[in-house]
Design a protein around this motif. Sequence first.
Motif, short mmCIF file in Angstrom:
data_model
loop_
_atom_site.label_atom_id
_atom_site.label_comp_id
_atom_site.label_asym_id
_atom_site.label_seq_id
_atom_site.Cartn_x
_atom_site.Cartn_y
_atom_site.Cartn_z
N SER A 1 0.95 -1.11 0.13
CA SER A 1 0.05 -0.02 0.00
C SER A 1 1.06 1.16 -0.01
O SER A 1 2.03 1.28 0.61
N PRO A 2 0.50 2.19 -0.83
CA PRO A 2 1.41 3.40 -1.11
C PRO A 2 1.53 4.06 0.43
O PRO A 2 0.41 4.22 1.09
N CYS A 3 2.39 4.79 0.67
CA CYS A 3 2.86 5.07 2.03
C CYS A 3 3.08 6.67 2.10
O CYS A 3 3.79 7.52 1.22
N VAL A 4 2.60 7.43 3.08
CA VAL A 4 2.87 8.80 3.46
C VAL A 4 3.43 9.03 4.85
O VAL A 4 2.94 8.41 5.76
N LEU A 5 4.53 9.39 4.82
CA LEU A 5 5.30 9.48 6.10
C LEU A 5 5.41 11.15 6.62
O LEU A 5 5.73 11.69 5.89
N ASP A 6 4.86 10.98 7.89
CA ASP A 6 4.90 12.62 8.38
C ASP A 6 5.95 12.44 9.42
O ASP A 6 6.67 11.53 9.71
N ASN A 7 6.21 13.72 10.21
CA ASN A 7 7.27 13.93 11.30
C ASN A 7 8.77 13.53 10.79
O ASN A 7 9.43 13.05 11.28
N CYS A 8 9.02 13.64 9.54
CA CYS A 8 10.44 13.43 8.88
C CYS A 8 11.28 14.47 9.07
O CYS A 8 10.71 15.64 9.10
N THR A 9 12.35 14.23 9.13
CA THR A 9 13.45 15.07 9.12
C THR A 9 14.44 15.09 8.22
O THR A 9 14.69 13.78 7.91
N ASP A 10 15.47 15.71 7.85
CA ASP A 10 16.20 15.72 6.65
C ASP A 10 17.38 14.77 6.98
O ASP A 10 18.15 14.16 5.84
N ASP A 11 17.64 14.19 8.21
CA ASP A 11 18.81 13.06 8.48
C ASP A 11 18.28 11.92 8.53
O ASP A 11 19.01 10.95 8.60
N MET A 12 16.87 11.74 8.22
CA MET A 12 16.32 10.27 8.34
C MET A 12 16.74 9.67 7.27
O MET A 12 16.90 10.16 6.11
N THR A 13 17.09 8.22 7.39
CA THR A 13 17.25 7.29 6.00
C THR A 13 16.09 7.61 5.15
O THR A 13 16.50 7.62 3.56
N CYS A 14 15.08 7.61 5.16
CA CYS A 14 14.04 7.49 4.35
C CYS A 14 13.94 8.87 3.62
O CYS A 14 13.37 9.20 2.46
N VAL A 15 14.50 10.13 4.33
CA VAL A 15 14.52 11.10 3.37
C VAL A 15 15.97 11.39 2.58
O VAL A 15 16.08 12.05 1.74
N LYS A 16 17.14 10.47 3.28
CA LYS A 16 18.27 10.82 2.58
C LYS A 16 18.37 9.70 1.13
O LYS A 16 19.28 9.98 0.18
N GLU A 17 18.03 8.61 1.39
CA GLU A 17 18.22 7.24 0.36
C GLU A 17 17.25 7.20 -0.57
O GLU A 17 15.92 7.46 -0.20
N GLU A 18 17.51 7.00 -1.74
CA GLU A 18 16.55 6.44 -2.80
C GLU A 18 15.85 5.07 -2.40
O GLU A 18 16.65 4.05 -2.24
N ILE A 19 14.51 5.13 -2.00
CA ILE A 19 13.81 3.83 -1.70
C ILE A 19 13.19 3.11 -3.00
O ILE A 19 13.46 2.12 -3.07
N PHE A 20 12.88 3.93 -4.10
CA PHE A 20 12.34 3.38 -5.08
C PHE A 20 11.02 2.29 -4.99
O PHE A 20 11.09 1.28 -5.60
N GLY A 21 10.54 2.92 -4.15
CA GLY A 21 8.93 2.31 -3.92
C GLY A 21 8.08 3.44 -3.67
O GLY A 21 8.55 4.59 -3.48
N PRO A 22 6.76 2.97 -3.16
CA PRO A 22 5.75 3.99 -3.05
C PRO A 22 5.66 4.63 -1.52
O PRO A 22 4.73 4.35 -0.88
N VAL A 23 7.05 5.30 -1.45
CA VAL A 23 7.04 6.15 0.00
C VAL A 23 7.34 7.41 -0.05
O VAL A 23 8.22 7.89 -0.64
N MET A 24 6.32 8.41 0.16
CA MET A 24 6.42 9.62 0.26
C MET A 24 6.96 10.20 1.59
O MET A 24 6.34 10.03 2.48
#
Length: 430
Positions: free
Chosen positions: A308-331
């Motif tokens: 299921s496509p995912c929306v992530l809140d509370n993200c910060t610039d130093d998190m892995t999900c913000v730094k690395e290419e996931i290449f999947g349905p994760v915003m």
Amino acid sequence: LKAAKGGVGFPSSSLLPMTGTNYNIAKLEVINNGKSITEARVDIDVSWQSLEYYAGIAGTLAGQHIQLPGGSFAYTRREALGVCVGIGAWNYPFQIACWKSAPALACGNAMVFKPSPFTAVTAVILAEIYKEAGVPDGLFNVVQGGAETGTLLCNHPGVAKVSFTGSVPTGKKIMEMSAKTVKQVTLELGGKSPLIIFKDCELENAVRGALMANFLTQGEVCCNGTRVYVQREIMPVFLEEVVKRTKAISIGDPLLEDTRMGALITRQHLDKVLGFVSQAKKEGAKVLCGGEAFTPIEPKLKGGYYMSPCVLDNCTDDMTCVKEEIFGPVMSVMPFDTEEEVLKRANNTTFGLASGVFTRDISRAHRVAENLQAGTCFINNYNISPVEVPFGGYKQSGFGRENGQVTIEYYSQLKTVVVEMGAVDDYFNC
Ligand SMILES: NC(=O)c1ccc[n+]([C@@H]2O[C@H](COP(=O)([O-])OP(=O)(O)OC[C@H]3O[C@@H](n4cnc5c(N)ncnc54)[C@H](O)[C@@H]3O)[C@@H](O)[C@H]2O)c1
Ligand SMILES: CCCCC=O
């Protein structure tokens, strides 16, 4: 089909129904990759548009005439490089084969194309189409295989150029291998692109744009705008809308007309993407929706690689999900306050493939586009790549370009011919 709007994966409602060969290729691409049939049709449209575009350009290739003193002159000729190798990723198998082979052949080169072993089928169909169109045997060739085959091609002394689409780590290897015999290289690599949404945007468009930037082809798109920066004042309303629509995306049998999200490429890749979601949670991100393996109701789809496509809140610039290419349905969504601040954060990455901005302020839009360090900036839309428009990266997202007239320069070399109209100087007095 002329009504189709060129796009990386733009499911245009203006598409006329496809019939015959095009439809069959689109169906094969769905089976090849797992993307929805509506998207696969656009891929095939974009592909034939690329063939037509470069076929048209082929007859216009020209050099320059340079007048020299005494009636002498020089001219330049644009000549072929020789044998070009194309190596493709699995997310746009047919389209990548066309984006590489069309300009290569238009410039008079031969091409050996290696598709990803995960999506081996449709490049062979392209070879059949070329043959049927009268391309001589040996001009476009498909070899199948993985890293070992790719390595052999990149090391081959008879190859003049390698055009590669894939990940940054493989791109570095391609460059290293090509350096040994000074082959020309085009690298179309990965990304972690920023999408900046200002409070003065047309919200409906910005929300649609964010979906376009994240969820086409199950999120497996190189230029996706997966770092979504939203100006703080509109964050609550943006999140509410984006989550509502993300939850409504229909996941399931990719061959059905109503499906908008199919299956990821492999079990291993699905696990990797789900792993990024778990990691994001551990690092403090909040899952607003999705991010889980999904089982469609049709019994025949059990065991498919759906999520299921995912929306992530509370993200910060130093998190892995913000730094690395996931290449999947994760915003990943993050708030910002000022233009200066968001530009600094958006550019704080080793990638530079694409970027986007939503605003009604025309001056701001162009200022932001100028200051974003990326090969493409979309203003008030996302993931639109018509064949006339150059596509490619800055920084570690690669170099060289695909599409547009400029690509001719990456598949040809310039010869200078100098013509003397008078006597040769008796410089040595002998
Ligand atoms: N910039 C672009 O235009 C673009 C387009 C699509 C995908 N991508 C990127 O591609 C990646 C996903 O695709 P992937 O998983 O297929 O990438 P990948 O790098 O694993 O593989 C790409 C291709 O390279 C081949 N390969 C692997 N190792 C090789 C080696 N040592 N020598 C020669 N060839 C080798 C593979 O068989 C495949 O055909 C993502 O990072 C995505 O962003 C970029
Ligand atoms: C060939 C299409 C490129 C889009 C990125 O994945």
